[in-house]
Motif scaffolding. Structure first.
Motif, PDB file in Angstrom:
ATOM      1  N   GLY A 314      -8.395   6.679 -11.675  1.00 30.78           N
ATOM      2  CA  GLY A 314      -6.987   6.568 -11.305  1.00 30.78           C
ATOM      3  C   GLY A 314      -6.083   7.293 -12.277  1.00 30.78           C
ATOM      4  O   GLY A 314      -5.146   8.010 -11.872  1.00 30.78           O
ATOM      5  N   LYS A 315      -6.350   7.130 -13.560  1.00 27.77           N
ATOM      6  CA  LYS A 315      -5.549   7.830 -14.576  1.00 27.77           C
ATOM      7  C   LYS A 315      -5.714   9.335 -14.448  1.00 27.77           C
ATOM      8  O   LYS A 315      -4.738  10.084 -14.552  1.00 27.77           O
ATOM      9  N   HIS A 316      -6.928   9.759 -14.207  1.00 34.70           N
ATOM     10  CA  HIS A 316      -7.176  11.189 -14.023  1.00 34.70           C
ATOM     11  C   HIS A 316      -6.438  11.710 -12.792  1.00 34.70           C
ATOM     12  O   HIS A 316      -5.872  12.813 -12.800  1.00 34.70           O
ATOM     13  N   GLY A 317      -6.408  10.893 -11.733  1.00 40.14           N
ATOM     14  CA  GLY A 317      -5.753  11.308 -10.497  1.00 40.14           C
ATOM     15  C   GLY A 317      -4.268  11.520 -10.658  1.00 40.14           C
ATOM     16  O   GLY A 317      -3.730  12.556 -10.235  1.00 40.14           O
ATOM     17  N   ILE A 318      -3.570  10.557 -11.277  1.00 37.09           N
ATOM     18  CA  ILE A 318      -2.125  10.750 -11.400  1.00 37.09           C
ATOM     19  C   ILE A 318      -1.802  11.834 -12.421  1.00 37.09           C
ATOM     20  O   ILE A 318      -0.775  12.513 -12.307  1.00 37.09           O
ATOM     21  N   ALA A 319      -2.700  12.031 -13.410  1.00 36.48           N
ATOM     22  CA  ALA A 319      -2.504  13.140 -14.348  1.00 36.48           C
ATOM     23  C   ALA A 319      -2.595  14.474 -13.609  1.00 36.48           C
ATOM     24  O   ALA A 319      -1.835  15.408 -13.896  1.00 36.48           O
ATOM     25  N   ARG A 320      -3.498  14.563 -12.639  1.00 38.77           N
ATOM     26  CA  ARG A 320      -3.579  15.780 -11.825  1.00 38.77           C
ATOM     27  C   ARG A 320      -2.300  16.001 -11.032  1.00 38.77           C
ATOM     28  O   ARG A 320      -1.955  17.138 -10.687  1.00 38.77           O
ATOM     29  N   GLY A 321      -1.603  14.920 -10.743  1.00 41.32           N
ATOM     30  CA  GLY A 321      -0.319  15.026 -10.057  1.00 41.32           C
ATOM     31  C   GLY A 321       0.846  15.299 -10.989  1.00 41.32           C
ATOM     32  O   GLY A 321       2.005  15.261 -10.544  1.00 41.32           O
ATOM     33  N   GLY A 322       0.550  15.536 -12.257  1.00 43.38           N
ATOM     34  CA  GLY A 322       1.598  15.868 -13.220  1.00 43.38           C
ATOM     35  C   GLY A 322       2.272  14.669 -13.848  1.00 43.38           C
ATOM     36  O   GLY A 322       3.363  14.796 -14.426  1.00 43.38           O
ATOM     37  N   ILE A 323       1.640  13.505 -13.778  1.00 40.62           N
ATOM     38  CA  ILE A 323       2.228  12.264 -14.293  1.00 40.62           C
ATOM     39  C   ILE A 323       1.460  11.814 -15.523  1.00 40.62           C
ATOM     40  O   ILE A 323       0.218  11.768 -15.510  1.00 40.62           O
ATOM     41  N   GLY A 341      -8.090  -9.636  -5.255  1.00 45.80           N
ATOM     42  CA  GLY A 341      -8.182 -11.038  -5.624  1.00 45.80           C
ATOM     43  C   GLY A 341      -9.133 -11.842  -4.769  1.00 45.80           C
ATOM     44  O   GLY A 341      -9.760 -12.787  -5.249  1.00 45.80           O
ATOM     45  N   VAL A 342      -9.253 -11.498  -3.481  1.00 47.35           N
ATOM     46  CA  VAL A 342     -10.145 -12.220  -2.572  1.00 47.35           C
ATOM     47  C   VAL A 342     -11.400 -11.408  -2.272  1.00 47.35           C
ATOM     48  O   VAL A 342     -12.522 -11.890  -2.434  1.00 47.35           O
ATOM     49  N   ALA A 343     -11.228 -10.166  -1.839  1.00 48.81           N
ATOM     50  CA  ALA A 343     -12.370  -9.352  -1.409  1.00 48.81           C
ATOM     51  C   ALA A 343     -13.122  -8.717  -2.564  1.00 48.81           C
ATOM     52  O   ALA A 343     -14.253  -8.252  -2.388  1.00 48.81           O
ATOM     53  N   GLY A 344     -12.492  -8.664  -3.755  1.00 48.55           N
ATOM     54  CA  GLY A 344     -13.174  -8.115  -4.918  1.00 48.55           C
ATOM     55  C   GLY A 344     -13.356  -6.613  -4.895  1.00 48.55           C
ATOM     56  O   GLY A 344     -14.228  -6.069  -5.579  1.00 48.55           O
ATOM     57  N   ILE A 345     -12.522  -5.909  -4.141  1.00 49.75           N
ATOM     58  CA  ILE A 345     -12.614  -4.448  -4.046  1.00 49.75           C
ATOM     59  C   ILE A 345     -11.785  -3.817  -5.161  1.00 49.75           C
ATOM     60  O   ILE A 345     -10.642  -4.233  -5.399  1.00 49.75           O
ATOM     61  N   PRO A 346     -12.305  -2.816  -5.859  1.00 50.68           N
ATOM     62  CA  PRO A 346     -11.492  -2.123  -6.870  1.00 50.68           C
ATOM     63  C   PRO A 346     -10.163  -1.667  -6.270  1.00 50.68           C
ATOM     64  O   PRO A 346     -10.133  -1.028  -5.214  1.00 50.68           O
ATOM     65  N   THR A 347      -9.075  -2.005  -6.954  1.00 50.42           N
ATOM     66  CA  THR A 347      -7.733  -1.801  -6.405  1.00 50.42           C
ATOM     67  C   THR A 347      -6.804  -1.276  -7.491  1.00 50.42           C
ATOM     68  O   THR A 347      -6.950  -1.625  -8.667  1.00 50.42           O
ATOM     69  N   LEU A 348      -5.875  -0.442  -7.091  1.00 47.74           N
ATOM     70  CA  LEU A 348      -4.790   0.019  -7.952  1.00 47.74           C
ATOM     71  C   LEU A 348      -3.476  -0.170  -7.213  1.00 47.74           C
ATOM     72  O   LEU A 348      -3.441  -0.136  -5.978  1.00 47.74           O
ATOM     73  N   VAL A 349      -2.396  -0.348  -7.960  1.00 44.98           N
ATOM     74  CA  VAL A 349      -1.050  -0.374  -7.394  1.00 44.98           C
ATOM     75  C   VAL A 349      -0.306   0.824  -7.968  1.00 44.98           C
ATOM     76  O   VAL A 349      -0.283   1.027  -9.181  1.00 44.98           O
ATOM     77  N   PHE A 350       0.299   1.608  -7.090  1.00 49.77           N
ATOM     78  CA  PHE A 350       0.994   2.821  -7.542  1.00 49.77           C
ATOM     79  C   PHE A 350       2.075   3.190  -6.538  1.00 49.77           C
ATOM     80  O   PHE A 350       1.901   3.000  -5.330  1.00 49.77           O
ATOM     81  N   GLY A 351       3.168   3.726  -7.047  1.00 47.84           N
ATOM     82  CA  GLY A 351       4.177   4.247  -6.149  1.00 47.84           C
ATOM     83  C   GLY A 351       5.464   4.601  -6.870  1.00 47.84           C
ATOM     84  O   GLY A 351       5.724   4.159  -7.996  1.00 47.84           O
ATOM     85  N   PRO A 352       6.306   5.396  -6.215  1.00 45.91           N
ATOM     86  CA  PRO A 352       7.586   5.785  -6.805  1.00 45.91           C
ATOM     87  C   PRO A 352       8.605   4.668  -6.692  1.00 45.91           C
ATOM     88  O   PRO A 352       8.551   3.822  -5.796  1.00 45.91           O
ATOM     89  N   GLY A 379      -2.907  13.339  -6.080  1.00 47.67           N
ATOM     90  CA  GLY A 379      -3.877  13.375  -7.174  1.00 47.67           C
ATOM     91  C   GLY A 379      -4.905  12.265  -7.063  1.00 47.67           C
ATOM     92  O   GLY A 379      -6.112  12.475  -7.289  1.00 47.67           O
ATOM     93  N   LEU A 380      -4.460  11.056  -6.709  1.00 46.69           N
ATOM     94  CA  LEU A 380      -5.402   9.952  -6.535  1.00 46.69           C
ATOM     95  C   LEU A 380      -6.370  10.243  -5.394  1.00 46.69           C
ATOM     96  O   LEU A 380      -7.570   9.996  -5.508  1.00 46.69           O
ATOM     97  N   ALA A 381      -5.850  10.766  -4.271  1.00 48.85           N
ATOM     98  CA  ALA A 381      -6.726  11.084  -3.148  1.00 48.85           C
ATOM     99  C   ALA A 381      -7.749  12.154  -3.519  1.00 48.85           C
ATOM    100  O   ALA A 381      -8.893  12.128  -3.033  1.00 48.85           O
TER     101      ALA A 381
END
Length: 388
Positions: A314-323, A341-352, A379-381
């Motif tokens: 995730g950090k690498h992705g937003i860095a690729r986006g210039g952030i 919290g319930v499904a246990g899937i790796p998750t990130l929160v991001f947005g402008p 970048g994340l995608a």
């Protein structure tokens, strides 16, 4: 460069279109139509709406990889009295390098960015499968509608689009609404001695609740227990001694707390009191398609390890986006309460955008912040499909 400018212009214009469409919870259909129409004009392989009104777009890369779901909710909170706004709440006005209106920050800026950005990038620039989800009802029940999509698609990773000032949210407190009730006996208010007024019992209960210590977590901070509503029964009442009185608390949860563990804390601490009860409030929401969600208002806390492969990507992705990559704990609750919290899937929160602007009069998003988020999502995608 021209292609990038066209992408940015299209994102700004689509955000203005979305903001101009009122979409209170349960009334998101016009925004859903706009999202579906925009997806059909872009390079999505499949586009559909589920029974609950969530809009889903799918794109597949020629390269194998993980399936990653990007979500942003379509619904907004009420605008209040439009006369109090300087800029029309549903004007979608672009002025002073800002787009103004309800939902511009929370969270149609993220929605416009993931639809246009992820629907436009070259397929050779990402791996695996991208799902773009415009979800319903988040402002009423976090996670409930997204749960239906997550359970159906089984993604390997989830990105929740919410205003984080383009920082990477790697966890947040959970949330529960708890109702404490005290009971008395009804009577005519002209002869109160014939009854037992429950209102008089409430101050003691509130004082005792305030003395119960709340737990602390080294990563997401201290739990919160805050009263937000007191109602007597019957209500309204012209001449009846209340036979019950209830106080609702907003309880912010730390890692590991469950419905049972939270209720147990207070049932044990207040066990010497008489004539009282405790339950989780139940929340009900009807989607614009007529489907009904009815569930306890409980949403668990969650956190990703800062040095995990998922967060590093995730950090690498937003860095690729210039952030500049910065991780933090999101201070509010999101649809991530289900995915992580319930499904246990790796998750990130991001947005402008900033949460301090969300839900406010004259809500806005700065155009440069919107475009910063757009490139962060791209970048994340570009990188998250390599997860696992």
């Amino acid at each position: 460069m021209a292609q990038q400018m066209n992408l940015e212009t299209e994102t700004v214009q689509f955000l203005k279109q979305l903001v101009a469409l009122p979409s209170l919870s349960g009334r998101e259909e016009r925004v859903a139509q706009a999202v579906e129409q925009k997806m059909r004009a872009l390079d999505f392989d499949e586009i559909w709406r589920d029974d609950y009104g969530n809009v889903i777009g799918k794109r597949t890369s020629p390269y194998s990889g993980a399936s990653i779901l990007f979500d942003a909710h379509m619904d907004v909170v009420p605008e209040g009295d439009p006369r109090d706004w300087t800029h029309a709440p549903y004007g979608g006005e672009e002025l002073q390098d800002r787009v103004w209106g309800r939902g511009s920050t929370d969270t149609k800026a993220s929605l416009a960015s993931i639809v246009v950005g992820l629907g436009s990038i070259p397929r050779q620039s990402f791996s695996g499968t991208l799902y773009v989800v415009a979800s319903v009802g988040e402002e009423i029940i976090e996670g409930a509608s997204l749960a239906k999509v997550v359970d159906a698609l089984q993604p390997q990773g989830v990105v929740i689009g919410e205003p984080t000032d383009c920082r990477l949210g790697i966890g947040h407190k959970g949330r529960a609404r708890m109702r404490f009730s005290v009971f008395g006996k009804a009577a005519h208010s002209s002869t109160p001695e014939q009854g037992d007024n429950a209102v008089f019992k409430m101050p003691t209960l509130i004082e005792r609740i305030s003395r119960v210590p709340v737990p602390q977590d080294p990563w997401i901070g201290q739990a919160v227990m805050e009263p937000v509503q007191v109602v007597s029964s019957p209500y309204p009442s012209a001449s009846t001694v209340p036979f019950a009185c209830a106080v609702t608390y907003d309880r912010r949860l730390i890692l590991g707390e469950t419905e049972q563990s939270v209720l147990k804390i207070y049932r044990h601490a207040l066990s010497d009191l008489r004539d009282w009860g405790l339950e989780l409030e139940e929340v009900s929401y009807t989607t614009y398609t007529g489907q009904v969600f009815k569930t306890p208002d409980f949403h668990p806390a969650w956190r990703m390890e800062p040095d995990s492969a998922w967060v590093s990507l995730g950090k690498h992705g937003i860095a690729r986006g210039g952030i500049r990559p910065e991780v933090y704990t999101t201070p509010y609750c999101t649809n991530g309460s289900y995915s992580a919290g319930v499904a246990g899937i790796p998750t990130l929160v991001f947005g402008p955008g900033s949460i301090h602007v969300a839900h406010s009069l004259d809500e806005y998003i700065a155009v440069d912040e919107l475009l910063k988020g757009l490139h962060g999502f791209i970048g994340l995608a570009n990188v998250l499909g390599t997860f696992g």
